[in-house]
Design a protein around this motif. Sequence first.
Motif, mmCIF file in Angstrom:
data_model
loop_
_atom_site.group_PDB
_atom_site.id
_atom_site.type_symbol
_atom_site.label_atom_id
_atom_site.label_comp_id
_atom_site.label_asym_id
_atom_site.label_seq_id
_atom_site.Cartn_x
_atom_site.Cartn_y
_atom_site.Cartn_z
ATOM 1 N N LEU A 1 0.791 -1.133 0.045
ATOM 2 C CA LEU A 1 -0.033 0.005 0.069
ATOM 3 C C LEU A 1 0.846 1.503 -0.040
ATOM 4 O O LEU A 1 0.157 2.429 -0.041
ATOM 5 N N LEU A 2 2.144 1.039 -0.052
ATOM 6 C CA LEU A 2 2.832 2.224 0.325
ATOM 7 C C LEU A 2 3.700 2.691 -1.136
ATOM 8 O O LEU A 2 3.662 1.743 -2.007
ATOM 9 N N PRO A 3 3.879 3.967 -1.436
ATOM 10 C CA PRO A 3 4.216 4.322 -2.833
ATOM 11 C C PRO A 3 5.634 3.740 -2.970
ATOM 12 O O PRO A 3 6.510 3.216 -1.978
ATOM 13 N N ASP A 4 6.094 3.579 -4.360
ATOM 14 C CA ASP A 4 7.172 3.035 -4.556
ATOM 15 C C ASP A 4 8.589 3.666 -4.109
ATOM 16 O O ASP A 4 8.273 5.083 -4.160
ATOM 17 N N GLY A 5 9.572 3.105 -3.573
ATOM 18 C CA GLY A 5 10.638 4.098 -3.043
ATOM 19 C C GLY A 5 10.228 4.722 -1.795
ATOM 20 O O GLY A 5 10.912 5.830 -1.506
ATOM 21 N N TRP A 6 9.275 4.099 -1.164
ATOM 22 C CA TRP A 6 8.916 4.993 0.246
ATOM 23 C C TRP A 6 10.220 5.101 1.158
ATOM 24 O O TRP A 6 11.263 4.417 1.461
ATOM 25 N N PRO A 7 10.292 6.776 1.249
ATOM 26 C CA PRO A 7 11.454 7.211 1.903
ATOM 27 C C PRO A 7 11.556 6.890 3.508
ATOM 28 O O PRO A 7 12.726 7.775 4.123
ATOM 29 N N LEU A 8 10.672 6.573 3.983
ATOM 30 C CA LEU A 8 10.849 6.621 5.841
ATOM 31 C C LEU A 8 12.026 5.964 6.367
ATOM 32 O O LEU A 8 12.694 6.334 7.204
ATOM 33 N N PRO A 9 12.604 4.589 5.758
ATOM 34 C CA PRO A 9 13.770 4.248 6.365
ATOM 35 C C PRO A 9 14.889 5.096 5.896
ATOM 36 O O PRO A 9 15.934 5.173 6.903
ATOM 37 N N ALA A 10 15.055 5.643 4.923
ATOM 38 C CA ALA A 10 16.171 6.557 4.736
ATOM 39 C C ALA A 10 15.968 7.855 5.485
ATOM 40 O O ALA A 10 16.993 8.208 6.062
ATOM 41 N N LEU A 11 14.854 8.505 5.872
ATOM 42 C CA LEU A 11 14.849 9.286 6.884
ATOM 43 C C LEU A 11 15.211 8.978 8.403
ATOM 44 O O LEU A 11 15.915 9.518 9.145
ATOM 45 N N LEU A 12 14.821 7.707 8.783
ATOM 46 C CA LEU A 12 15.237 7.418 9.989
ATOM 47 C C LEU A 12 16.802 6.991 9.807
ATOM 48 O O LEU A 12 17.438 7.305 11.258
ATOM 49 N N GLU A 13 17.398 6.862 9.058
ATOM 50 C CA GLU A 13 18.838 6.573 8.994
ATOM 51 C C GLU A 13 19.502 8.068 9.120
ATOM 52 O O GLU A 13 20.392 8.376 9.961
ATOM 53 N N ALA A 14 18.903 9.023 8.656
ATOM 54 C CA ALA A 14 19.455 10.372 8.691
ATOM 55 C C ALA A 14 19.083 11.003 10.114
ATOM 56 O O ALA A 14 19.805 11.695 10.602
ATOM 57 N N VAL A 15 17.821 10.679 10.542
ATOM 58 C CA VAL A 15 17.546 11.034 12.087
ATOM 59 C C VAL A 15 18.606 10.429 13.066
ATOM 60 O O VAL A 15 19.118 11.130 13.867
ATOM 61 N N GLY A 16 18.797 9.136 12.814
ATOM 62 C CA GLY A 16 19.928 8.581 13.748
ATOM 63 C C GLY A 16 21.229 9.230 13.615
ATOM 64 O O GLY A 16 22.192 9.485 14.438
ATOM 65 N N ALA A 17 21.753 9.564 12.420
ATOM 66 C CA ALA A 17 22.998 10.178 11.953
ATOM 67 C C ALA A 17 23.038 11.462 12.757
ATOM 68 O O ALA A 17 24.108 11.806 13.311
ATOM 69 N N ALA A 18 21.998 12.433 12.742
ATOM 70 C CA ALA A 18 21.922 13.754 13.346
ATOM 71 C C ALA A 18 22.176 13.757 14.673
ATOM 72 O O ALA A 18 22.567 14.538 15.199
ATOM 73 N N ALA A 19 21.348 12.695 15.266
ATOM 74 C CA ALA A 19 21.173 12.327 16.663
ATOM 75 C C ALA A 19 22.719 12.250 17.443
ATOM 76 O O ALA A 19 23.123 12.683 18.453
ATOM 77 N N ARG A 20 23.408 11.455 16.578
ATOM 78 C CA ARG A 20 24.735 10.830 16.981
ATOM 79 C C ARG A 20 25.572 11.928 16.932
ATOM 80 O O ARG A 20 26.668 12.297 17.872
ATOM 81 N N HIS A 21 25.581 12.926 15.868
ATOM 82 C CA HIS A 21 26.524 13.929 15.503
ATOM 83 C C HIS A 21 26.170 15.090 16.617
ATOM 84 O O HIS A 21 27.183 15.527 17.213
ATOM 85 N N PHE A 22 24.908 15.436 16.705
ATOM 86 C CA PHE A 22 24.412 16.859 17.573
ATOM 87 C C PHE A 22 23.995 16.394 19.035
ATOM 88 O O PHE A 22 24.126 17.440 19.488
#
Length: 261
Positions: A224-245
């Motif tokens: 039911l999700l659009p092709d290439g659903w970007p939530l996994p990529a966002l969660l990776e970016a959130v984790g990287a920003a949290a570890r950095h800042f």
Amino acid sequence: MALVPFLFGVAGREELPGVALVRLLGDLGLTPGAARSLLARMRRDGLLAATPRGRGADYRMAGPFLQAFRQIRDGARPAQPPWDGGFHALFYSVPEAHRAYRDRLRRAATLARYGLMQPGVLISPVDARDALAAELGAEPPAGTVLHGRVELDLADAVAVARRAWELPVLERRYRDHAARLTAAVRAAPDPPGPSPEGLAAYTALFGGALVDTLRTPPRLPAELLPDGWPLPALLEAVGAAARHFGPPVARYVGEVVAASR
């Protein structure tokens, strides 16, 4: 309202002193009176619970906010089951005389990540009636709240899911959030030290990213999700920003909490 669970997340705690929360909310632009009013409203809505301590209180997360906090903290997202042909549905008709209950029902359903299929019909990939009942208590005598199932073929289910959870809007937001967070890490190789200004900047950096990650039902079938659903990529970016800042900000919040004991 999202500021409060964000502060719990930065602190890495499920319970915080009220004095510390009021001060930290002040760092984010709220007056002491506005901060206390926000905490009181969240208590009334069942999102916070309080334990008296001296002349103040300790606040702990409760209800859907606690579940969301633990989900983000643990990095856990339930597996997506295959499409089984239908949604759990909540059918409601609550008269104007019970408007307060109707508003609570809608709010609780939103927090449980039901989507609006059409007026009076909310849908979910899972049956969450027990969670709703715990939040709402008994339904009003003149109201009707029924649970059932809506069967749809796959093409119709895709169209309904897109509308019910505004998936195209979320898709754009997820991509924008991920790009912004990734760019921020690259632009600031040396994160700022612990300070009120650092906390405010950190909060502004994440903006609505964490709230938006919780708007997609965690067990919505992949079909039911659009092709290439970007939530996994966002969660990776959130984790990287949290570890950095995050570490200096967490250190500052820890100092405020320790000073309030």
